[in-house]
Scaffold this active site. Structure first.
Site, PDB file in Angstrom:
ATOM      1  N   MET A  79      -2.772  -7.175   6.599  1.00 39.32           N
ATOM      2  CA  MET A  79      -2.225  -7.718   5.362  1.00 39.32           C
ATOM      3  C   MET A  79      -2.871  -9.052   5.007  1.00 39.32           C
ATOM      4  O   MET A  79      -3.200  -9.317   3.851  1.00 39.32           O
ATOM      5  CB  MET A  79      -0.709  -7.891   5.487  1.00 39.32           C
ATOM      6  CG  MET A  79       0.054  -6.624   5.784  1.00 39.32           C
ATOM      7  SD  MET A  79      -0.053  -5.378   4.464  1.00 39.32           S
ATOM      8  CE  MET A  79       1.079  -6.076   3.268  1.00 39.32           C
ATOM      9  N   ASP A  82      -8.543 -17.124  12.588  1.00 41.99           N
ATOM     10  CA  ASP A  82      -7.945 -15.969  13.249  1.00 41.99           C
ATOM     11  C   ASP A  82      -8.565 -15.874  14.636  1.00 41.99           C
ATOM     12  O   ASP A  82      -9.706 -16.317  14.841  1.00 41.99           O
ATOM     13  CB  ASP A  82      -8.204 -14.682  12.448  1.00 41.99           C
ATOM     14  CG  ASP A  82      -7.351 -13.514  12.927  1.00 41.99           C
ATOM     15  OD1 ASP A  82      -6.294 -13.272  12.317  1.00 41.99           O
ATOM     16  OD2 ASP A  82      -7.741 -12.847  13.913  1.00 41.99           O
ATOM     17  N   LEU A  89       1.358 -13.923  10.444  1.00 42.57           N
ATOM     18  CA  LEU A  89       1.184 -13.626  11.863  1.00 42.57           C
ATOM     19  C   LEU A  89       2.174 -12.566  12.343  1.00 42.57           C
ATOM     20  O   LEU A  89       3.197 -12.323  11.706  1.00 42.57           O
ATOM     21  CB  LEU A  89       1.346 -14.915  12.669  1.00 42.57           C
ATOM     22  CG  LEU A  89       0.293 -15.994  12.345  1.00 42.57           C
ATOM     23  CD1 LEU A  89       0.755 -17.360  12.808  1.00 42.57           C
ATOM     24  CD2 LEU A  89      -1.042 -15.617  12.969  1.00 42.57           C
ATOM     25  N   THR A  93       6.649 -11.595   8.912  1.00 42.16           N
ATOM     26  CA  THR A  93       7.955 -10.962   9.062  1.00 42.16           C
ATOM     27  C   THR A  93       8.440 -11.239  10.477  1.00 42.16           C
ATOM     28  O   THR A  93       7.971 -10.625  11.434  1.00 42.16           O
ATOM     29  CB  THR A  93       7.875  -9.450   8.806  1.00 42.16           C
ATOM     30  OG1 THR A  93       7.430  -9.229   7.463  1.00 42.16           O
ATOM     31  CG2 THR A  93       9.236  -8.797   8.984  1.00 42.16           C
ATOM     32  N   ARG A 134       6.124  -4.237   0.015  1.00 43.61           N
ATOM     33  CA  ARG A 134       5.107  -3.249  -0.330  1.00 43.61           C
ATOM     34  C   ARG A 134       4.080  -3.093   0.792  1.00 43.61           C
ATOM     35  O   ARG A 134       4.350  -3.483   1.924  1.00 43.61           O
ATOM     36  CB  ARG A 134       4.498  -3.536  -1.700  1.00 43.61           C
ATOM     37  CG  ARG A 134       5.567  -3.552  -2.808  1.00 43.61           C
ATOM     38  CD  ARG A 134       5.033  -3.900  -4.174  1.00 43.61           C
ATOM     39  NE  ARG A 134       6.144  -3.992  -5.125  1.00 43.61           N
ATOM     40  CZ  ARG A 134       6.143  -4.739  -6.218  1.00 43.61           C
ATOM     41  NH1 ARG A 134       5.076  -5.482  -6.525  1.00 43.61           N
ATOM     42  NH2 ARG A 134       7.190  -4.764  -7.016  1.00 43.61           N
ATOM     43  N   LYS A 156      14.104  -9.655   3.142  1.00 41.63           N
ATOM     44  CA  LYS A 156      13.069  -8.759   3.664  1.00 41.63           C
ATOM     45  C   LYS A 156      13.629  -7.907   4.805  1.00 41.63           C
ATOM     46  O   LYS A 156      13.376  -6.701   4.886  1.00 41.63           O
ATOM     47  CB  LYS A 156      11.867  -9.581   4.146  1.00 41.63           C
ATOM     48  CG  LYS A 156      10.812  -8.815   4.947  1.00 41.63           C
ATOM     49  CD  LYS A 156      10.001  -7.874   4.072  1.00 41.63           C
ATOM     50  CE  LYS A 156       8.976  -7.087   4.874  1.00 41.63           C
ATOM     51  NZ  LYS A 156       7.807  -7.879   5.260  1.00 41.63           N
ATOM     52  N   MET A 204      16.920  -0.893   5.350  1.00 39.24           N
ATOM     53  CA  MET A 204      17.249   0.238   4.489  1.00 39.24           C
ATOM     54  C   MET A 204      16.099   1.229   4.415  1.00 39.24           C
ATOM     55  O   MET A 204      16.283   2.441   4.567  1.00 39.24           O
ATOM     56  CB  MET A 204      17.592  -0.264   3.080  1.00 39.24           C
ATOM     57  CG  MET A 204      18.954  -0.883   2.950  1.00 39.24           C
ATOM     58  SD  MET A 204      20.271   0.363   2.929  1.00 39.24           S
ATOM     59  CE  MET A 204      19.924   1.201   1.381  1.00 39.24           C
TER      60      MET A 204
END
Length: 298
Positions: A12, A31, A65, A96, A123, A171, A177
């Site tokens: 992402m 990174d 991350l 997240t 998304r 989120k 869900m």
């Protein structure tokens, strides 16, 4: 255009950083995977050997991350962001992670005199590539306003979720869900197949009902969320129909663990005397089971 440090160039993060470059922002990237860094360098980013180096001169620091421990290490660890972060800069965590980790990170940053907000995304990786992510902004009004031009380079819809730490909370609920419904939908699809029913026919039917549209936008706003538990479809009848479906599945040797668990929720509501209430009253029963006060009096 903004000067941005972007840390975390995974599935992402890499396309998100690419879209920032496309919009003319100045990027320094870090990174642990040197190939991921090189791909962004080839597009115009500046490479950094550490989060601290990436942060030098940055107006915004974006972290994307895999988990909260890594976010903490990147911010506070050796050669971390805080070593070179300007007091005027804004840190935006788009990872997240656990909401309590987010709360602690924001509090710890504030205790050091730094500004931080959370903006997890909705998304898929395809949307990350096309710059059409859903951005769930958790921050003060000032932070959200300041970050919006940068964030909208990566997405096409921004929701102000109501304050620091609220982005990751919504989120989490959305993912819960989506993930649970994915498994429940699989149970329903396999039962269709076992019964010899055309999935296309089932899909056509469900797309026009709460099964396909979801209760948040169909049954709940019209009943329980209005304080109306008069039955459009009684809990007793919902329990009966669910029992029939589970009995059929049992005879066909189709496992339905989520359906079976759902029946126990309806059993609980019936045991509490809610059998003749609208099936949306399940919301009230679950609230009570969680130790919360019911919104609608019986």
């Amino acid at each position: 255009m903004a000067v941005i440090a972007f840390i975390g160039l995974g599935q992402m993060g890499s396309p998100m950083a690419s879209n920032l470059l496309k919009q003319g922002h100045q990027l320094s990237v870090f990174d642990v995977n040197p190939d991921a860094v090189q791909r962004l360098v080839d597009k115009g980013a500046q490479p950094a050997s550490s989060p601290a180096q990436a942060t030098i001169g940055a107006e915004f620091v974006i972290t994307m991350l895999p988990n909260g421990d890594l976010v903490r290490s990147v911010l506070f660890g050796e050669q971390g962001v805080c070593e070179t972060l300007s007091r005027e800069a804004l840190v935006i965590d788009m990872s997240t992670i656990h909401p309590l980790q987010t709360d602690n990170l924001i509090a710890d940053m504030q205790s050091k005199g730094f500004s931080m907000m959370d903006v997890p995304i909705g998304r898929t990786s395809d949307n990350a590539i096309t710059g059409t992510l859903l951005l769930l902004a958790g921050g003060t009004a000032e932070q959200v306003e300041r970050a919006t031009p940068v964030l909208m380079a990566m997405g096409n819809e921004l929701v102000n979720t109501g304050g620091p730490g609220m982005g990751i909370r919504v989120k989490l609920i959305n993912n819960y869900m989506s993930i649970a419904l994915n498994a429940l939908s699989a149970e329903a699809a396999v039962l269709c197949e076992a019964l010899g029913l055309s999935f296309d026919v089932a899909l056509k039917v469900m797309s026009g009902t709460a099964a396909g549209k979801g209760h948040f936008t169909t049954t709940w706003p019209n009943k329980v969320m209005k304080g109306d538990l008069s039955p459009a479809f009684m809990i007793d009848l919902a329990h009966k129909d669910l029992g029939i479906a589970l009995d059929v599945a049992n005879q066909l040797h189709v496992p339905m663990p989520l359906g079976a668990a759902s029946r126990e929720v309806y059993n609980l509501a019936r045991a509490a005397g809610r059998g003749r209430e609208d099936w949306s009253a399940i919301l009230e029963q679950v609230r009570i089971s969680a130790g919360l006060t019911a919104n609608v009096k019986k």
